[in-house]
Write a protein that holds these residues in place. Structure first.
Motif, PDB file in Angstrom:
ATOM      1  N   ALA A  82      -0.624   6.406   8.184  1.00 41.71           N
ATOM      2  CA  ALA A  82       0.062   7.100   7.087  1.00 41.71           C
ATOM      3  C   ALA A  82      -0.528   6.704   5.736  1.00 41.71           C
ATOM      4  N   TRP A  83      -0.786   5.421   5.545  1.00 42.59           N
ATOM      5  CA  TRP A  83      -1.401   4.986   4.296  1.00 42.59           C
ATOM      6  C   TRP A  83      -2.819   5.548   4.170  1.00 42.59           C
ATOM      7  N   ALA A 102      -2.556   9.240   3.397  1.00 47.39           N
ATOM      8  CA  ALA A 102      -2.001   9.386   2.049  1.00 47.39           C
ATOM      9  C   ALA A 102      -3.064   9.070   1.004  1.00 47.39           C
ATOM     10  N   ARG A 118      -2.688  -1.231   0.656  1.00 42.65           N
ATOM     11  CA  ARG A 118      -1.437  -1.501   1.378  1.00 42.65           C
ATOM     12  C   ARG A 118      -1.216  -2.999   1.533  1.00 42.65           C
ATOM     13  N   ASP A 147       8.137  -0.042   5.538  1.00 41.94           N
ATOM     14  CA  ASP A 147       7.430   1.123   6.071  1.00 41.94           C
ATOM     15  C   ASP A 147       7.582   1.240   7.584  1.00 41.94           C
ATOM     16  N   ARG A 194       1.932   5.123  -1.612  1.00 41.91           N
ATOM     17  CA  ARG A 194       3.003   4.585  -0.768  1.00 41.91           C
ATOM     18  C   ARG A 194       4.109   5.606  -0.554  1.00 41.91           C
ATOM     19  N   ALA A 234       2.844   8.105   1.921  1.00 43.85           N
ATOM     20  CA  ALA A 234       2.747   7.496   3.252  1.00 43.85           C
ATOM     21  C   ALA A 234       4.121   7.438   3.909  1.00 43.85           C
ATOM     22  N   GLU A 278      -5.873   1.777   2.632  1.00 45.12           N
ATOM     23  CA  GLU A 278      -5.589   0.726   3.612  1.00 45.12           C
ATOM     24  C   GLU A 278      -5.684  -0.654   2.965  1.00 45.12           C
TER      25      GLU A 278
END
Length: 215
Positions: free
Chosen positions: A56-57, A60, A112, A24, A172, A175, A109
């Protein structure tokens, strides 16, 4: 979807295909790095890259949660500015499941890094400290009013985790789409990247004091 949105979708998918072997952090577009560094949100490119990935996560997670509960929004962005590092714009709907959208960022989060609290004690301790998150914590708690979770926010949190954990691959993918594209992504593009999702609210509960089994 408009022709312009279709072109954006095709471009994002092409970038994701090109970068499929990269992690990522390696997908962060230079625009997001420069914007965070030039705006004083990060002292160098390394923390700017790391912050962009987390944002981004987070965004998303909100967006996928919104799609899952049939809420709407206008666009998703990871542009840093003011008190926010990103935003899902103009969220509406979701009904009694709107609290899932509010929790989606924090759940994502945790997904992730596979660091979500699992035991009853861990969940309640984490919730006790979740007070400041750009309004997400406030909206999560306000959204419980009138629902079966009104008296038990820990159960509501477990519901959110149960609902979103199976959707981690979709989170994901989105993201990474937010990371590779240097502008906001309209709702139609987000929905196409994520794909169709179940919209029921019958996700199973884990027994009290337990959490999902994470690989």
């Amino acid at each position: 979807m408009t022709p312009a949105q279709a072109r954006t979708l095709a471009a994002v998918r092409a970038e994701l295909a090109r970068l499929v072997r990269y992690d990522d952090a390696s997908c962060v577009h230079d625009t997001w790095l420069r914007q965070r560094y030039d705006g004083g949100f990060a002292g160098s490119y390394a923390p700017a890259r790391a912050e962009a990935v987390v944002t981004a996560w987070h965004e998303a997670g909100h967006a996928v949660a919104a799609l899952a509960v049939l809420a709407r929004f206008s666009s998703a962005s990871i542009r840093a500015g003011g008190r926010s590092s990103g935003r899902i714009h103009a969220i509406s709907g979701g009904g009694a499941q709107a609290f899932v959208v509010a929790a989606g960022g924090q759940v994502a989060e945790g997904l992730r890094t596979w660091t979500l609290p699992s035991s009853e004690a861990e969940i309640r301790a984490w919730l006790a400290g979740w007070r400041r998150d750009g309004g997400d914590a406030r909206r999560f708690r306000a959204g419980l009013a009138g629902t079966r979770f009104a008296a038990d926010e820990a159960a509501a949190w477990r519901h959110c985790v149960n609902r979103l954990t199976p959707l981690r691959p979709r989170i994901r993918e989105l993201a990474r789409g937010l990371l590779v594209w240097p502008r906001h992504l309209p709702y139609a593009v987000v929905a196409a990247l994520v794909g169709p999702l179940p919209a029921d609210d019958d996700a199973p509960f884990f027994p009290r004091g337990t959490g999902p089994v994470l690989p």
